[in-house]
Design an enzyme around this catalytic site. Structure first.
Site, PDB file in Angstrom:
ATOM      1  CE  LYS A  66      24.107  71.046  76.433  1.00  0.00           C
ATOM      2  NZ  LYS A  66      23.279  72.166  77.422  1.00  0.00           N
ATOM      3  CG  ASP A 102      25.380  75.197  78.955  1.00  0.00           C
ATOM      4  OD1 ASP A 102      25.167  76.145  77.838  1.00  0.00           O
ATOM      5  OD2 ASP A 102      25.096  74.024  78.717  1.00  0.00           O
ATOM      6  N   GLY A 128      16.438  72.303  90.990  1.00  0.00           N
ATOM      7  CA  GLY A 128      16.825  71.133  89.854  1.00  0.00           C
ATOM      8  C   GLY A 128      18.016  70.710  89.908  1.00  0.00           C
ATOM      9  N   GLY A 130      19.225  68.722  87.097  1.00  0.00           N
ATOM     10  CA  GLY A 130      19.271  68.220  85.651  1.00  0.00           C
ATOM     11  C   GLY A 130      20.518  68.459  85.336  1.00  0.00           C
TER      12      GLY A 130
END
Ligand code: NAP
Length: 279
Positions: A66, A102, A128, A130
């Site tokens: 990605k 996304d 998170g 990430g």
């Protein structure tokens, strides 16, 4: 004439995208095909050249490409640049354009869950920092959210992500321990970590004891369909949702970029749910 679409990543064995898109092509009477292309890190550049030569119309990008695909594309949309990752590539006059669905996919699914048009007046906790968190946090920060906190095991990563989001919203970076002490402050709590994902099904990203009544708890994981964290939250009266709607929405937004047609999101959800053994 049938067009070729695909998915680039490694490994792709468990991906639901080929089934979801091919079922939708068939149901809409379109002669197109969506093909997984397993490419390892050192094969990506040659793979993208091959996509150009073969006239592949568009493709999704997944782990581990990605970020590394960005310099191989002709243009990248601004939101994808800010997120720092591309999950969708489409053609425009023979150019390959990178996008990220996304973040928008997640935002749309979250708004559907809250039943509201925006996140104004919401305090959001993102757990998170990430790849998935980047898409979620950038899109939420651009949506007019009241305030957002990013909590991560590695706090420096949360701080870096906050810096990216700060032009758009009030954003803090804290440790998981600190987040745990202030859970009742949040209206929406989002797990973007892999904690709770199969086979790690007995762990939770953060305990749920102190969440406030009516809190929205959203987990990006959809395997299992209900993580232990969501089960505990549901039992405490939280409004809970797994990551399936994000997955479907990001795929549907990619589909629209490729073909300019709205796919049937309910049918896409059914297709994936059936495969996952859900209801
Ligand atoms: P990633 O880039 O590897 O990030 C993983 C995150 O989880 C990091 O913040 C990491 O913290 C944290 N983490 C992992 N193990 C931990 C542990 N034992 N304790 C505390 N924190 C831990 O992964 P990703 O690509 O963002 O994916 C994360 C999850 O989102 C996966 O479950 C993936 O399946 C899901 N996802 C769902 C969708 C969807 O469409 N629903 C889309 C994308 C991803 P550190 O920074 O400290 O390492």
């Amino acid at each position: 004439m049938g067009k070729l679409f695909g998915l680039v990543g490694h490994p792709l064995g468990h991906s639901m995208s080929p089934l979801m898109h091919n079922t939708e092509f068939r149901e809409l009477g379109l002669p197109h095909h969506y093909q997984p292309f397993e490419l390892k890190e050192d094969e990506l550049e040659e793979g993208i050249k091959a996509m150009r030569l073969l006239g592949v119309e568009g493709f999704n990008v997944t782990i581990p490409h990605k970020v590394s695909i960005i310099p191989m594309l002709d243009e990248v949309e601004q939101e994808a640049m800010e997120i720092g990752a591309v999950n969708t590539v489409y053609r425009k006059e023979n150019l390959l354009i990178g996008a990220n669905t996304d973040g928008q996919g997640y935002l749309q699914s979250l708004l559907k869950l809250t039943g509201e048009d925006s996140l104004v007046n919401k305090n959001v906790l993102v757990i998170g920092a990430g790849g998935a968190a980047r898409a979620v946090a950038v899109s939420i920060s651009r949506s007019g959210v009241s305030s957002m906190t990013i909590a991560n095991r590695t706090v420096e990563k949360a701080e870096k992500l906050s810096d990216v989001c700060r032009p758009y919203a009030e954003v803090d970076a804290i440790s998981l321990e600190l987040a745990n002490l202030s859970l009742e402050a949040y209206d929406i709590i989002i797990n973007t970590t892999s904690i709770g994902m199969s086979p790690d099904i007995n762990n939770v990203p953060i305990p749920v004891q102190d969440v406030k009544e009516g809190v929205v708890m959203s987990d990006l994981i959809y395997n299992p369909l209900e993580t232990l964290w969501l089960t505990e939250g549901r039992e405490k009266g939280a409004i809970t949702a797994n990551g399936l709607s994000m997955f479907v929405e990001q795929g549907a937004l990619a589909f629209e970029k490729w073909l300019g047609i709205k796919p049937d999101r309910s049918r896409m959800t059914e297709t994936v749910l059936n495969k996952l053994g859900g209801k």
